[in-house]
Design a protein around this motif. Structure first.
Motif, short mmCIF file in Angstrom:
data_model
loop_
_atom_site.label_atom_id
_atom_site.label_comp_id
_atom_site.label_asym_id
_atom_site.label_seq_id
_atom_site.Cartn_x
_atom_site.Cartn_y
_atom_site.Cartn_z
N SER A 79 0.82 -1.21 0.00
CA SER A 79 0.00 0.00 0.00
C SER A 79 0.86 1.27 0.00
O SER A 79 0.34 2.37 0.14
CB SER A 79 -0.88 0.00 1.25
OG SER A 79 -0.07 0.20 2.40
N MET A 80 2.17 1.11 -0.14
CA MET A 80 3.04 2.28 0.00
C MET A 80 3.34 2.95 -1.34
O MET A 80 3.19 2.35 -2.39
CB MET A 80 4.34 1.87 0.72
CG MET A 80 4.05 1.57 2.19
SD MET A 80 5.43 0.85 3.10
CE MET A 80 6.49 2.26 3.28
N ASP A 81 3.80 4.21 -1.29
CA ASP A 81 4.11 4.96 -2.51
C ASP A 81 5.34 4.42 -3.22
O ASP A 81 5.44 4.48 -4.44
CB ASP A 81 4.38 6.44 -2.17
CG ASP A 81 3.11 7.16 -1.77
OD1 ASP A 81 2.02 6.64 -2.13
OD2 ASP A 81 3.20 8.20 -1.08
N ASN A 82 6.29 3.91 -2.44
CA ASN A 82 7.57 3.48 -2.99
C ASN A 82 7.42 2.22 -3.86
O ASN A 82 6.96 1.18 -3.39
CB ASN A 82 8.53 3.22 -1.82
CG ASN A 82 9.91 2.84 -2.27
OD1 ASN A 82 10.12 1.78 -2.84
ND2 ASN A 82 10.84 3.74 -2.04
N GLU A 83 7.80 2.34 -5.13
CA GLU A 83 7.58 1.25 -6.08
C GLU A 83 8.40 0.00 -5.72
O GLU A 83 7.92 -1.13 -5.86
CB GLU A 83 7.95 1.73 -7.49
CG GLU A 83 7.43 0.79 -8.56
CD GLU A 83 7.92 1.17 -9.96
OE1 GLU A 83 8.51 2.25 -10.13
OE2 GLU A 83 7.72 0.32 -10.86
N PHE A 84 9.63 0.22 -5.27
CA PHE A 84 10.50 -0.90 -4.88
C PHE A 84 9.83 -1.72 -3.78
O PHE A 84 9.75 -2.96 -3.85
CB PHE A 84 11.86 -0.34 -4.42
CG PHE A 84 12.80 -1.39 -3.91
CD1 PHE A 84 13.50 -2.21 -4.80
CD2 PHE A 84 13.03 -1.56 -2.55
CE1 PHE A 84 14.38 -3.17 -4.34
CE2 PHE A 84 13.91 -2.53 -2.07
CZ PHE A 84 14.58 -3.33 -2.97
#
Ligand SMILES: Cc1cc2nc3c(=O)[nH]c(=O)nc-3n(C[C@H](O)[C@H](O)[C@H](O)COP(=O)(O)O)c2cc1C
Length: 186
Positions: free
Chosen positions: A70-75
């Motif tokens: 659910s986080m913004d960081n794609e990695f």
């Protein structure tokens, strides 16, 4: 080369561990190294939770991956969606390092303790890897429940953790360091 430099330069992150549990005497030395790390104002306001229970580590991994998705960081989103990925790489021992939220430097206190742990592990030829996943375990009700069951002191939260176990393979040499990392003002 002196022993400390040898250990610093040979430590690498290990992500493939033997199932065999590390010895209690080894764990005690590693914990002692963590406890002797410096801390802001010398408060020693950090706590070490040793987890050697695979179902609990699996549950943390599942919940952390859910949060990663659910986080913004794609990695991190990709890691969260990778079915093969286990945040602790199935290590037999994980030390979760928690800091007192109201202390002055909890993040740094937990970080230096983690580094001492990594180096002590290497000095005993035990594989280790810094694992950040526990830092997201305050973001969902389920993760807060997991933390509660870890029995941390009041007003402490996990900042990082270290996975530990015997290495399945020798670590490769560290890559050369980047040039230009130092300047001198004299
Ligand atoms: C602050 C910090 C967070 C890290 N978090 C993770 C992590 O969550 N999972 C992981 O596999 N490695 C993690 N690492 C390990 C780094 O990926 C690793 O140290 C880096 O790639 C250099 O490789 P080396 O440790 O073998 O020298 C972390 C390292 C640091 C310093």
């Amino acid at each position: 080369m002196n022993e400390i430099m040898r250990v610093i330069k040979s430590r690498r992150s290990t992500r493939s561990f033997s199932d065999e549990q590390i010895k209690r005497e080894e764990l005690d030395i590693i914990l002692e190294a963590g406890m002797y790390a410096p801390s802001g104002a010398g408060k020693q306001a950090r706590h070490f939770t040793v987890v050697q229970n695979q179902p609990i580590l699996d549950a943390i991994s599942v919940e952390a991956k859910k949060i990663y998705r659910s986080m913004d960081n794609e990695f991190l989103r990709n890691l969260g969606s990778n079915e093969q990925f286990h945040t602790f790489f199935h290590a037999p021992t994980v030390i979760i390092i928690s800091g007192e939220l109201n202390s002055i430097t909890p993040d740094s206190d937990c970080a230096v303790a983690a580094q001492n742990i990594l180096l002590a592990a290497e000095s005993l030829q035990i594989g280790s890897c810094w694992i950040s996943a526990v830092a997201v375990l305050t973001r969902t009700e389920e993760s807060i429940k997991i933390i509660k069951n870890l029995g941390l002191p009041e007003a402490y939260a996990p900042f990082n953790s270290v996975a530990l176990g015997y290495k399945k393979a020798e670590s490769p040499n560290a890559p050369p360091r980047r040039a230009g990392l130092v300047n001198y003002i004299r």
